[in-house]
Design a protein around this motif. Structure first.
Motif, PDB file in Angstrom:
ATOM      1  N   VAL A   1      -3.506   0.484  -5.325  1.00 55.83           N
ATOM      2  CA  VAL A   1      -2.704  -0.620  -5.863  1.00 55.83           C
ATOM      3  C   VAL A   1      -3.138  -0.936  -7.292  1.00 55.83           C
ATOM      4  CG1 VAL A   1      -2.167  -3.073  -5.634  1.00 55.83           C
ATOM      5  CG2 VAL A   1      -2.196  -1.619  -3.594  1.00 55.83           C
ATOM      6  N   ILE A   2      -4.459  -0.971  -7.519  1.00 53.49           N
ATOM      7  CA  ILE A   2      -4.992  -1.304  -8.847  1.00 53.49           C
ATOM      8  C   ILE A   2      -4.604  -0.240  -9.871  1.00 53.49           C
ATOM      9  CG2 ILE A   2      -7.109  -1.572 -10.196  1.00 53.49           C
ATOM     10  CD1 ILE A   2      -8.384  -2.765  -7.634  1.00 53.49           C
TER      11      ILE A   2
ATOM     12  N   SER B   1       2.515   1.731  -3.415  1.00 57.42           N
ATOM     13  CA  SER B   1       1.517   2.169  -4.389  1.00 57.42           C
ATOM     14  C   SER B   1       1.141   3.628  -4.174  1.00 57.42           C
ATOM     15  CB  SER B   1       0.260   1.291  -4.287  1.00 57.42           C
ATOM     16  OG  SER B   1       0.553  -0.043  -4.627  1.00 57.42           O
TER      17      SER B   1
ATOM     18  N   SER C   1      -6.579  -0.343  -1.769  1.00 56.26           N
ATOM     19  CA  SER C   1      -6.725  -1.319  -2.853  1.00 56.26           C
ATOM     20  C   SER C   1      -6.897  -0.610  -4.197  1.00 56.26           C
ATOM     21  CB  SER C   1      -7.937  -2.219  -2.587  1.00 56.26           C
ATOM     22  OG  SER C   1      -7.756  -2.966  -1.402  1.00 56.26           O
TER      23      SER C   1
ATOM     24  N   SER D   1       0.842  -1.202   0.000  1.00 55.80           N
ATOM     25  CA  SER D   1       0.000   0.000   0.000  1.00 55.80           C
ATOM     26  C   SER D   1       0.874   1.248   0.000  1.00 55.80           C
ATOM     27  CB  SER D   1      -0.928   0.008   1.217  1.00 55.80           C
ATOM     28  OG  SER D   1      -1.824  -1.076   1.184  1.00 55.80           O
TER      29      SER D   1
ATOM     30  N   ARG E   1      -8.607   0.423   3.709  1.00 52.26           N
ATOM     31  CA  ARG E   1      -8.150  -0.654   2.823  1.00 52.26           C
ATOM     32  C   ARG E   1      -8.793  -0.547   1.439  1.00 52.26           C
ATOM     33  NH1 ARG E   1     -12.014  -4.734   2.793  1.00 52.26           N
ATOM     34  NH2 ARG E   1     -13.618  -4.575   4.409  1.00 52.26           N
ATOM     35  N   VAL E   2      -9.988   0.097   1.351  1.00 51.41           N
ATOM     36  CA  VAL E   2     -10.655   0.275   0.056  1.00 51.41           C
ATOM     37  C   VAL E   2      -9.859   1.253  -0.807  1.00 51.41           C
ATOM     38  CG1 VAL E   2     -12.754   1.051  -1.110  1.00 51.41           C
ATOM     39  CG2 VAL E   2     -12.924  -0.234   1.038  1.00 51.41           C
TER      40      VAL E   2
END
Length: 444
Positions: A155-156, A18, A152, A15, A148-149
C-alpha cells in the motif's frame, strides 16, 4: 491434537488494489514512452496503442474476475487451469511460473532497480548484481512476517509511485505546449514495427495483474474482493498509462522523446522541478520497482505452496510457519532461485522472462476460454448467483481477451520463433517432473 495452520485471511480490498496496481506498475510506465511511440510511428497511434492494450487487458481482467469468483482458491492461474483442464495442464502452468518465469521476472526487476540505484549513488555498474541480491533478500524478509506486513508495504509503495505519475499527467496536461496528437516520428526504421507491435509492447507493460489470484486464499472475501481488485486496479492502471503517455507527448515533441529514449520522463520532470526533480523521480522509480518486487514475491510462493499441497512439488514447500501463517519455505526457495539467477545471468535474465511470458499467454488464452466452460457448469450450492461477479458484455468481453492473447502468441512466434520454441521446451521439461510426483502420490 495440534491446531491446523492455514493461510491467514487478512487482506481486504485496499490490499488487493495495491497488489494489482503495485505489481503491474514498475518501471515500464516511466521508460516505455519512447519505445512505444517510435514503434507506432506517431503520437496519435502511440496513445491508441496504450489505450488498445488497456482495453484488451481490462477485457482479460473482467474475464478472469468471473473465473476467480467461481474458483476462489489459492494458486491463481495454476488452480484455474487445473480445475478446467486437469492436473497435467495445471502443473505445467505452475511449473513455468514458479520455476522459470517467477524467479526470472523478479531477478529482472531487481536488476533494473539495482542499476538505477548504482547510477543514483555513483557506484560502479559491477555493484548492481549485489544490490539486486540485497533487494531480493530485503523483500523476501518482509514477506516472512505476517501477510499484513507485506500488504502494508505494498500500500505504501503503491501510494508513493502514484505521486510522480500524477505529476507527469498534471504537468503535461496544464503546462505542456506541444500538440499531443498528430505528431509523427522521423526515425521509425531502426526500432519501428508498426501499430501491432506497439500494442504488443504495451501488453507486456500491462502484464502481472493476474498474480493477485495467487493469494485468493488470503483475501477476506475472495468472491467479492478479487473481482473488484482486478477490475478496479486494471482500470486505474489504464488511466495511469494513457495519462502519463499523453502528458509526456504534450510536454515534448515526438522526435525529442524518441531521441531521449529512457530519459524522456526525466526530461519532463526536470523541466518542472529542475535537477532535484530528476533525482526525486529516480527515488520514486526505485520505490516503485521495490513495490513490484514485493507483489511478485507475495504471489509466486503461494503458487508453489498450492502445488505442494496437491502433492506436485516437494512437501516442505507446503509448510506454514505457525506464528506468521506464512509459507516460509516457499518464500525462501523462490528468493534463493531468484538470487541465483541474478548472480549467474546478470545480463540475460530479461531474455529468460521474455521467453517465459510467451508461454504464460498460452495459458492465459486457455483460462479465458474457461469462462465459457464454467458458464455451463452447475454453480456451487453455497454461492448465491445474484452476488456472483459476471463478466459484463458476455461473450464479447472474453472474446476480446482471447483475440488479444492470440495476437501476443502469434506476434511472438513470427518475431521470435526460436524464443517460442525454447519456451515450449522449458514447459515440456515439466512433464517428467509431473509424472514423478504423480507416481509418488500413488505409492502413498
Amino acid at each position: 491434537m495440534p491446531q491446523k495452520v492455514e493461510l491467514k485471511r487478512s487482506m481486504g480490498i485496499w490490499s488487493g488494489l495495491s497488489l494489482v496496481i503495485g505489481t503491474v506498475i514498475g518501471s515500464g510506465i516511466f521508460f516505455k514512452q519512447a519505445g512505444v511511440l517510435q514503434t507506432a510511428g506517431s503520437s496519435t497511434l502511440g496513445l491508441l496503442a496504450w489505450l488498445t492494450g488497456g482495453v484488451i487487458t481490462l477485457a482479460a481482467g473482467l474475464t478472469i474476475a468471473e473465473i476467480g469468483a467461481r474458483l476462489p482458491k489459492t494458486g491463481g492461474l495454476y488452480s484455474y487451469i487445473e480445475s478446467l483442464y486437469g492436473p497435467v495442464a495445471g502443473f505445467l502452468t505452475g511449473w513455468m511460473q514458479v520455476v522459470i518465469y517467477g524467479p526470472a521476472v523478479i531477478a529482472s526487476i531487481a536488476g533494473y532497480a539495482a542499476f538505477l540505484t548504482a547510477n543514483f549513488l555513483g557506484l560502479p555498474t559491477s555493484s548492481a548484481t549485489w544490490i539486486a541480491v540485497i533487494y531480493v533478500a530485503f523483500i523476501a524478509g518482509i514477506n516472512l512476517f505476517e501477510n499484513r506486513v507485506a500488504a502494508s508495504f505494498q500500500v505504501i509503495t503503491t501510494s508513493i509511485k502514484l505521486i510522480p505519475i500524477a505529476i507527469l499527467i498534471i504537468y503535461g496536461l496544464f503546462f505542456g505546449k506541444v500538440n499531443a496528437l498528430g505528431q509523427t516520428v522521423s526515425d521509425t526504421v531502426s526500432h519501428g514495427g508498426g501499430f501491432g507491435m506497439a500494442i504488443l509492447a504495451t501488453l507486456f507493460a500491462y502484464d502481472g495483474w493476474i498474480l493477485l489470484a495467487n493469494i485468493a486464499g488470503e483475501l477476506k472475501n475472495p468472491r467479492r474482493d478479487l473481482p473488484r481488485s482486478i477490475v478496479g486496479g486494471v482500470s486505474l492502471i489504464v488511466v495511469a498509462y494513457v495519462g502519463v503517455s499523453f502528458g509526456v507527448y504534450h510536454a515534448l515533441p515526438s522526435d525529442q522523446i524518441v531521441a531521449l529514449q529512457n530519459n524522456a520522463t526525466f526530461a519532463v520532470v526536470r523541466a518542472a522541478f529542475g535537477d532535484f526533480g530528476g533525482r526525486a523521480l529516480s527515488i520514486a522509480i526505485i520505490i516503485s520497482m521495490l513495490g513490484t518486487l514485493n507483489g511478485k514475491m507475495i504471489s509466486f510462493p503461494r503458487m508453489a505452496y498450492a502445488m505442494s499441497l496437491d502433492g506436485l512439488f516437494p512437501k516442505y514447500l507446503s509448510k506454514l510457519t505457525r506464528k506468521t501463517q506464512e509459507p516460509t519455505n516457499a518464500i525462501l526457495t523462490v528468493a534463493l532461485m531468484t538470487i541465483a539467477l541474478a548472480i549467474v545471468y546478470t545480463n540475460g535474465v530479461d531474455r529468460l522472462s521474455d521467453i517465459a511470458i510467451f508461454t504464460i499467454w498460452i495459458f492465459y488464452t486457455a483460462a479465458f476460454f474457461g469462462v465459457f466452460i464454467l458458464r455451463h457448469q452447475t454453480l456451487d450450492k453455497n454461492v448465491d448467483p445474484a452476488t456472483l461477479f459476471k463478466t459484463p458484455l458476455f461473450p464479447i468481453t472474453p472474446l476480446v481477451a482471447i483475440i488479444g492473447a492470440l495476437f501476443v502468441i502469434g506476434s511472438t512466434v513470427i518475431n521470435d520463433f526460436s524464443g517460442a520454441v525454447i519456451s515450449i521446451i522449458l514447459v515440456l521439461i515439466g512433464l517428467p517432473v509431473f509424472y514423478y510426483y504423480q507416481h509418488k502420490r500413488q505409492q502413498q
